[in-house]
Design a protein around this motif. Sequence first.
Motif, PDB file in Angstrom:
ATOM      1  N   ASP A 531       5.114  -0.030  11.325  1.00 34.25           N
ATOM      2  CA  ASP A 531       4.303  -0.343  10.146  1.00 34.25           C
ATOM      3  C   ASP A 531       4.808  -1.569   9.386  1.00 34.25           C
ATOM      4  O   ASP A 531       4.446  -1.786   8.234  1.00 34.25           O
ATOM      5  N   LEU A 532       5.628  -2.388  10.033  1.00 34.55           N
ATOM      6  CA  LEU A 532       6.020  -3.659   9.442  1.00 34.55           C
ATOM      7  C   LEU A 532       4.876  -4.641   9.649  1.00 34.55           C
ATOM      8  O   LEU A 532       4.440  -4.854  10.781  1.00 34.55           O
ATOM      9  N   LYS A 548       7.485   3.539   2.743  1.00 31.54           N
ATOM     10  CA  LYS A 548       6.745   4.426   3.650  1.00 31.54           C
ATOM     11  C   LYS A 548       5.260   4.167   3.469  1.00 31.54           C
ATOM     12  O   LYS A 548       4.784   3.975   2.344  1.00 31.54           O
ATOM     13  N   THR A 549       4.559   4.166   4.567  1.00 31.68           N
ATOM     14  CA  THR A 549       3.106   3.976   4.530  1.00 31.68           C
ATOM     15  C   THR A 549       2.402   5.296   4.800  1.00 31.68           C
ATOM     16  O   THR A 549       3.004   6.273   5.240  1.00 31.68           O
ATOM     17  N   SER A 560       1.126   2.541   0.510  1.00 34.77           N
ATOM     18  CA  SER A 560       2.437   1.987   0.816  1.00 34.77           C
ATOM     19  C   SER A 560       3.269   2.083  -0.459  1.00 34.77           C
ATOM     20  O   SER A 560       2.882   1.538  -1.500  1.00 34.77           O
ATOM     21  N   ILE A 561       4.374   2.793  -0.371  1.00 39.56           N
ATOM     22  CA  ILE A 561       5.224   3.026  -1.543  1.00 39.56           C
ATOM     23  C   ILE A 561       6.649   2.640  -1.164  1.00 39.56           C
ATOM     24  O   ILE A 561       7.168   3.093  -0.134  1.00 39.56           O
ATOM     25  N   GLY A 562       7.258   1.779  -1.971  1.00 38.82           N
ATOM     26  CA  GLY A 562       8.597   1.317  -1.668  1.00 38.82           C
ATOM     27  C   GLY A 562       9.479   1.280  -2.901  1.00 38.82           C
ATOM     28  O   GLY A 562       9.000   1.320  -4.037  1.00 38.82           O
ATOM     29  N   TYR A 563      10.780   1.159  -2.668  1.00 40.71           N
ATOM     30  CA  TYR A 563      11.715   1.135  -3.787  1.00 40.71           C
ATOM     31  C   TYR A 563      13.025   0.453  -3.393  1.00 40.71           C
ATOM     32  O   TYR A 563      13.415   0.412  -2.220  1.00 40.71           O
ATOM     33  N   ASN A 564      13.662  -0.124  -4.383  1.00 42.64           N
ATOM     34  CA  ASN A 564      15.063  -0.517  -4.292  1.00 42.64           C
ATOM     35  C   ASN A 564      15.784   0.168  -5.451  1.00 42.64           C
ATOM     36  O   ASN A 564      15.247   1.120  -6.021  1.00 42.64           O
ATOM     37  N   LYS A 565      16.952  -0.293  -5.824  1.00 44.76           N
ATOM     38  CA  LYS A 565      17.670   0.406  -6.896  1.00 44.76           C
ATOM     39  C   LYS A 565      17.016   0.207  -8.255  1.00 44.76           C
ATOM     40  O   LYS A 565      17.119   1.070  -9.124  1.00 44.76           O
ATOM     41  N   GLN A 566      16.292  -0.916  -8.424  1.00 50.44           N
ATOM     42  CA  GLN A 566      15.743  -1.229  -9.739  1.00 50.44           C
ATOM     43  C   GLN A 566      14.325  -0.689  -9.933  1.00 50.44           C
ATOM     44  O   GLN A 566      14.006  -0.152 -10.989  1.00 50.44           O
ATOM     45  N   TYR A 567      13.476  -0.854  -8.921  1.00 54.45           N
ATOM     46  CA  TYR A 567      12.050  -0.563  -9.099  1.00 54.45           C
ATOM     47  C   TYR A 567      11.510   0.288  -7.968  1.00 54.45           C
ATOM     48  O   TYR A 567      12.003   0.243  -6.832  1.00 54.45           O
ATOM     49  N   GLY A 586      -2.296   1.973   6.091  1.00 53.11           N
ATOM     50  CA  GLY A 586      -1.216   1.638   5.167  1.00 53.11           C
ATOM     51  C   GLY A 586      -0.404   0.445   5.619  1.00 53.11           C
ATOM     52  O   GLY A 586      -0.030  -0.419   4.822  1.00 53.11           O
ATOM     53  N   ALA A 587      -0.126   0.373   6.942  1.00 54.38           N
ATOM     54  CA  ALA A 587       0.708  -0.709   7.449  1.00 54.38           C
ATOM     55  C   ALA A 587       0.010  -2.056   7.349  1.00 54.38           C
ATOM     56  O   ALA A 587       0.597  -3.049   6.919  1.00 54.38           O
ATOM     57  N   ASP A 588      -1.251  -2.120   7.763  1.00 59.44           N
ATOM     58  CA  ASP A 588      -1.950  -3.401   7.846  1.00 59.44           C
ATOM     59  C   ASP A 588      -2.497  -3.881   6.514  1.00 59.44           C
ATOM     60  O   ASP A 588      -2.634  -5.093   6.292  1.00 59.44           O
ATOM     61  N   VAL A 589      -2.848  -2.973   5.613  1.00 57.70           N
ATOM     62  CA  VAL A 589      -3.564  -3.356   4.400  1.00 57.70           C
ATOM     63  C   VAL A 589      -2.727  -3.158   3.132  1.00 57.70           C
ATOM     64  O   VAL A 589      -2.710  -4.023   2.259  1.00 57.70           O
TER      65      VAL A 589
END
Length: 803
Positions: A531-532, A548-549, A560-567, A586-589
């Motif tokens: 899904d990259l 994760k998609t 598509s929901i993502g996170y790092n330490k800040q956001y 989710g992956a393509d759009v």
Amino acid sequence: MNRRTGLRLFGGALVAVLLLLAGLDWLFPVPAAPQYSPLVLAADGSVLHAYLNPTQKWRMKTELREITPVLRKAIIEKEDRWFYWHFGVNPLALVQAAGRNVFGTGRTTGASTITMQVARLLEPKERTFGNKLLEMARATQLEIHYSKAEILQLYLNLVPYGGNVEGVKSAALLYFQQPPDYLSLAQTVTLAIIPNRPRGLVLGKNNAAVLQERNRWLRRFQEAGLFARQDVADALLEPLEVQRHAAPTLAPHLSRRLVQQFPGRAIIQSSLQRNKQTKAEDLTRNYVRRLHELGITQAAVLVVNNRTRQVEAYVGSADFHDFGSQGQNDGVTAVRSPGSTLKPFLYALAMDRGLVTPKLVLPDVPTNFQGYRPENFDKHCNGEVTLERALAYSLNIPAVRVLNELGVANFTDKLRQAGFQSVSRNRGHLGLSSILGGCGASLEELTNLYVTLANGGHYGKLRLMRTSRRTSPPNPLSKREGELDLNSSSKKLKASAPSLLERGLGGEVLLVSPAAAFLTTDILAQLTRPDLPLGAASSMRLPKIAWKTGTSYGRRDAWSIGYNKQYTVGVWIGNFSGHGSPALTGADVATPLLFNIFNDLAYNSPNDWFVPPAALDFRLVCAETGLVPNETCPNQIIDYFLPGVSEGRRCQHQREVLLAEDGSFVYCRACAPAAGFRRALYPNLLPEVAAYKEAQGIPYQRLPPHNPQCQLVRGGRESAPTITSPTANTEYVLNRHEQQQLLLSCTTDNEVRQVYWYVNDKFLRAAAATERVFFKPPPGPLKISCADDHGRNTDVLVTVNEL
């Protein structure tokens, strides 16, 4: 009359007068508070969104801190220089005005003080002598009830500026696009001189006349010593090129939500960061515009600060004013199918139960879970995969298997604790399909679940309101109209509102352990995954995030929901109409928009990453199974595990068998001869994995048949075939006009070559152990039997009805 009697009479008269005044005050209470235009502010105090008040006027509340010394001096000097000395009515001004009006000398005036003007603005009446007396009485009453600062605030909130614009703040925002405390001296004086002539001095129409009057008053203020000579000189040179602008309309969905949550409240300070909100809206609108030709019209975005859990950007749709695509719907709160976005949470819970570790190998083969037969998104099975690959590749069958082992009730109970309203309403009605999108969820709920992973498994409510230690000055008429401050509003909300607002500012709940949250994050941060987005791996702008998609059934929702330490950033893309699109995944759009938002909003955030918690440790596991190795496991790899939690089951991926010298069959312990056999290791595959490899022609070391002379195993049921279709005790409804058939399939031990099918104890046909058999059943109750070539038998009972 002696002195004591006189004092008594005076005291009695004073009490009578006070009682009379108190009675009049009770009979004729202070006029109701003005109805302000609701304002939704950003976290920095700037106005995000403004609404007309109930009377369709722009009357934005000017707070006491926004009344600058320059504005205060200019207004008082121009309107009522004795404002701080009189008690609502200026007797000297009354005498002077009466003289001018009677004898016709000087300018005819009404001697109205600022307080008297407030009384008139609160209760507009025809200008008559009687009404003037009432106005003076009201002015005195206002002076009793409110301080001078509060009266001045009321005046500045009510003065007219032409049309439906009232109040200094409304004029400042609509004409200068700045709040009153950000205006220059020239701009401040401009707003101070217009209220007396709102029809003749109209900003944007009579700028030349306004400029002339402004400069005249600037010179008068200089002569009065109000402002420094150089400041006035600079102000006189400032041009006046203004026009009326539209009211601010950022964050329309959140603004509407908060205004509905706090009816009658004039100022609501949200947690949104203005620059992030503006960028998120622009990115979303421009991105969705390019998707229109694919039949995709809407998107929603949520940006959360992980440390504070405050929402810093809230985009409910691509365009609030796009009525054709139902842009006024709020995609942040809309309940949709979550697709595969719940899988990370499932695996984290399973890790905490000790059921799985990242390197544990799971079957990925067609499986019947009590009548439920999930399929992977690409309709392809892999045979066996590690848990980390199952999550990174978002495989459905392994996820359903883990959920079946964990228990649907355990999983959904955690979702209820995480605030999933749809799951709470459907208590007891959710099954294994919930992990593949079979339960409803909103972007708000899903994003907060990923905030929980980013915060080491700690769950708390999202915050849509800014929390501040600074307390605002009291509102002049709040006692009467119930305009609550932030603290009292929060208490009211805690008691009555079920949404994810201020009521959740309290303690947090540990939904998953920090160790399980870290392991899940570590898997979601891997870049070797399908899904990259195409070309993203070579991009220099690829954000360092875990994500994760998800794609719902029928391609109606892309997540598509993502996170790092800040956001943490959550993205939903689809159509509010519910129509799907072949391109909607989710992956393509959704992921390209997620990456764009991270790059624009948090690209320069600190380059720190999650570190393994102390509760985690390493161990060697068998590469074939992910279990603790034994002496038959030569290939070993390192895996994380939770000491005292992760199961310590020994690997049994190979089993020792007693093999005939020529390798033609195997012996059991009961039938093994005294000599003439050898020991050998064979793969100890699950029956369904062996059946899948057999059906797909995948080579593997298959166990030879059992000793045909052995009589002890014949008729035994411990290794009898397992019928995977049809499902036991199930009613099947078939359409007689379509000639529908029933599928017969089973799983067996490795040594089984052939099985025999019976229907109602009548022989149907023989088939290979992995062969799928179809037949047209008669209506009514059926007994389906399967016997293997070792004589072991299994029965199931089903019912067939025809339409």
